[in-house]
Write an enzyme that holds these catalytic residues in place. Structure first.
Site, PDB file in Angstrom:
ATOM      1  N   TRP A 142      40.680  53.669  34.463  1.00 58.49           N
ATOM      2  CA  TRP A 142      39.252  53.918  34.237  1.00 58.49           C
ATOM      3  C   TRP A 142      38.368  52.833  34.840  1.00 58.49           C
ATOM      4  CZ3 TRP A 142      37.723  49.535  31.974  1.00 58.49           C
ATOM      5  CH2 TRP A 142      38.692  48.841  31.258  1.00 58.49           C
ATOM      6  N   LYS A 166      46.431  62.609  37.752  1.00 58.55           N
ATOM      7  CA  LYS A 166      45.937  62.563  36.377  1.00 58.55           C
ATOM      8  C   LYS A 166      45.048  61.331  36.228  1.00 58.55           C
ATOM      9  CE  LYS A 166      47.230  60.364  32.933  1.00 58.55           C
ATOM     10  NZ  LYS A 166      45.847  59.990  32.555  1.00 58.55           N
ATOM     11  N   ALA A 168      42.306  58.674  34.235  1.00 55.13           N
ATOM     12  CA  ALA A 168      42.258  58.096  32.891  1.00 55.13           C
ATOM     13  C   ALA A 168      41.381  58.969  31.991  1.00 55.13           C
ATOM     14  CB  ALA A 168      41.692  56.682  32.964  1.00 55.13           C
ATOM     15  N   GLY A 220      47.668  50.795  36.448  1.00 55.75           N
ATOM     16  CA  GLY A 220      47.363  50.638  35.023  1.00 55.75           C
ATOM     17  C   GLY A 220      48.093  49.429  34.466  1.00 55.75           C
ATOM     18  N   SER A 221      48.406  49.492  33.192  1.00 57.41           N
ATOM     19  CA  SER A 221      48.982  48.318  32.533  1.00 57.41           C
ATOM     20  C   SER A 221      50.451  48.132  32.914  1.00 57.41           C
ATOM     21  CB  SER A 221      48.863  48.475  31.023  1.00 57.41           C
ATOM     22  OG  SER A 221      49.566  49.634  30.614  1.00 57.41           O
ATOM     23  N   CYS A 276      41.845  43.877  37.566  1.00 56.98           N
ATOM     24  CA  CYS A 276      43.148  43.198  37.488  1.00 56.98           C
ATOM     25  C   CYS A 276      43.172  41.954  38.365  1.00 56.98           C
ATOM     26  CB  CYS A 276      44.279  44.154  37.827  1.00 56.98           C
ATOM     27  SG  CYS A 276      43.930  45.124  39.276  1.00 56.98           S
ATOM     28  N   GLU A 377      46.504  38.693  29.591  1.00 60.72           N
ATOM     29  CA  GLU A 377      45.401  39.221  30.387  1.00 60.72           C
ATOM     30  C   GLU A 377      44.229  39.511  29.435  1.00 60.72           C
ATOM     31  OE1 GLU A 377      45.076  42.466  33.992  1.00 60.72           O
ATOM     32  OE2 GLU A 377      46.186  43.059  32.242  1.00 60.72           O
TER      33      GLU A 377
END
Ligand code: ADP
Length: 473
Positions: A142, A166, A168, A220-221, A276, A377
């Site tokens: 996102w 797909k 977020a 992502g994460s 990030c 983080e």
């Protein structure tokens, strides 16, 4: 959702809200595993003909999409500010960055050169060529809700792959806008499919388990990336992973402390700290610390926080309540363990701010390795400053993390800069520079920050197989 060239509604929907105001913006189709399967099947049906189009035909569609995206820049930026929260100026910059990938890969599509290799046998000829890997499943975050899509879609389509994406759950509207552009640009049906959902896990499972998917690309994460990589490994699917970071920012004693502090203020507070590549540990040599802190704090105190749609706002909201809690927990932990809060340090609730997820831009000094913020983080607007006096140790300290995405070095000594670039275990290094990113440059992490690179020539090869043909003549 957009499956096989058709826009689909479904009975089940989920809400999309503005993180600055809490207001409902729209409701979006809430897809499930069956939609993901249908989309994969549509992508598989389209693969044969799409992969056999010429690179010039694919390039022409991407080039048209680039033009359309730039024509719609202001509308897209306004939508992004409303859905994701970043200030309009930053949203405009992101749309430009997103469009850059469409143009870059429209150009690179035509340059997927193979090679011939001399053989030891006089009757043999080797030819190496590159071919699309097949159906690609993509999962995007996102925080950069348009550019993270084009960074995957453009090279995949340029290579001749078909895609199911797909987005977020917080930012499906930006994804819908990107797919409308691809449709308008003339992409044939089934070539790019969009499945929106409020429940990512079942879709992720289909992406990993459906044998038609030959490549999974994820941003992502680190936790989710590891899980998806493990599941994708059961069928040895190819993966690209753009995961978390814990970037060090090192200002050596010979750096210009004002220039370094300006850089830190810009890159740390980018997207309200939700990138990030944001620095998460700012190491400053003790000799330049006073000027650095004074400059940094003065700049941060001037940053206006609010709804990104308002003129002059530099810092928008965090994405949700959980993000706010995480930031607050790290700041309180640091304060309890002896850090000094030079500015900020709390949630903002004055006036209309209490309707959104706003946190005051914060500078912490006297941060040390005992604190959560030193290890985790943050993904929020907090600059933790750590003082050092032994420059020989600092690279080891910077490398002491399982992340390896971005790092920043400020120094006027060219030899020191070279040594730092070579010794830092990070995929992207800014030297006296806070923006070492571009569609033309490879972006990606080492260690647990990921696998593979996006953008650049490398970004296209992530979607291609290398095929060798040996001919006996
Ligand atoms: P963040 O904490 O930054 O939101 P996530 O890794 O949770 O990072 O989210 C990044 C993307 O991964 C989003 O599109 C999200 O929907 C998706 N995602 C989260 N969990 C899963 C999962 N179990 N399977 C597949 N995708 C997931």
């Amino acid at each position: 959702m957009f499956i096989d060239g058709q826009w689909l509604r479904c009975d089940k929907t989920f809400n999309v809200t503005n993180p600055a105001t809490g207001e409902l913006i729209d409701q979006v189709a809430d897809g499930d595993a069956s939609h993901a399967t249908r989309a994969i099947e549509a992508a598989q049906s389209a693969f044969d003909s799409w992969s056999r189009t010429t690179a010039h035909q694919r390039s022409a569609i991407l080039y048209r999409a680039w033009q359309l995206m730039l024509e719609q820049k202001e509308e897209l930026a306004a939508l992004m500010t409303c859905e994701q929260g970043k200030p309009l100026k930053a949203a405009n910059n992101e749309v430009q960055y997103a469009a850059d990938f469409l143009l870059w890969f429209a150009e690179e599509a035509k340059r997927t050169y193979g090679e011939t290799i001399p053989s030891a046998r006089s009757d043999q000829r080797f030819i190496v060529q590159h071919q699309a890997v097949g159906v690609v499943a993509a999962i995007t975050p996102w925080n950069y809700p348009i550019s993270m899509l084009t960074r995957k879609l453009a090279p995949a389509l340029a290579a001749g792959c078909t895609v199911v994406l797909k987005p977020a759950e917080a930012t499906p509207l930006c994804a819908i806008a990107v797919f409308k552009i691809l449709q308008e640009a003339g992409l044939p049906k089934g070539v790019a499919n969009l499945v929106t959902t409020s429940e990512p896990a079942p879709i992720g499972k289909v992406f990993c388990e459906n044998p038609l998917v030959r490549k999974l690309t994820f941003t992502g994460s680190t936790a989710v990336g590891k899980m998806l990589s493990r599941d994708a490994a059961m069928q040895l699917k190819r993966v690209s992973m753009e995961l978390g970071g814990h970037a060090p920012f090192i200002a050596f004693e010979d750096a210009d402390p004002v220039h370094a502090a300006k850089g830190a203020s810009l890159v740390k507070f980018l997207n309200t700290g939700q990138a990030c590549i944001c620095p998460n540990r700012i190491f400053v040599h003790k000799n330049i610390l006073p000027v650095f802190l004074e400059t940094l704090t003065a700049r941060i105190e001037k940053m206006r926080v609010g709804n990104g749609a308002t003129d002059g706002v530099a810092i928008g909201p965090l994405v949700d309540e959980a993000a706010l809690q995480k930031v607050d927990k790290q700041v309180n932990d640091a304060r309890d363990k002896g850090a000094t809060v030079l500015c900020g340090g709390q949630r903002l609730v004055q006036g209309e701010l209490d309707r959104g997820y706003f946190y005051a831009p914060t500078v912490l000094s006297n941060v040390d390795s005992s604190m959560l913020i030193y290890k985790q983080e943050t993904f929020g607007p907090v600059a933790p400053v750590i003082t050092f006096d032994d420059s020989d140790d600092i690279i080891a300290m910077a490398n002491d993390t399982h992340y390896g995405l971005a790092a920043y070095v400020y120094t006027k000594d060219i030899s020191r800069a070279f040594r730092a670039v070579e010794q830092l275990q990070f995929g992207i290094i800014g030297v006296n520079d806070i923006n070492p990113t571009s569609a033309a440059a490879p972006f990606g992490g080492m260690k647990e920050s990921g696998l593979g690179r996006e953008g650049a020539r490398e970004g296209l090869m992530e979607y291609m197989e290398t095929k060798l043909a040996g001919f006996s003549v």
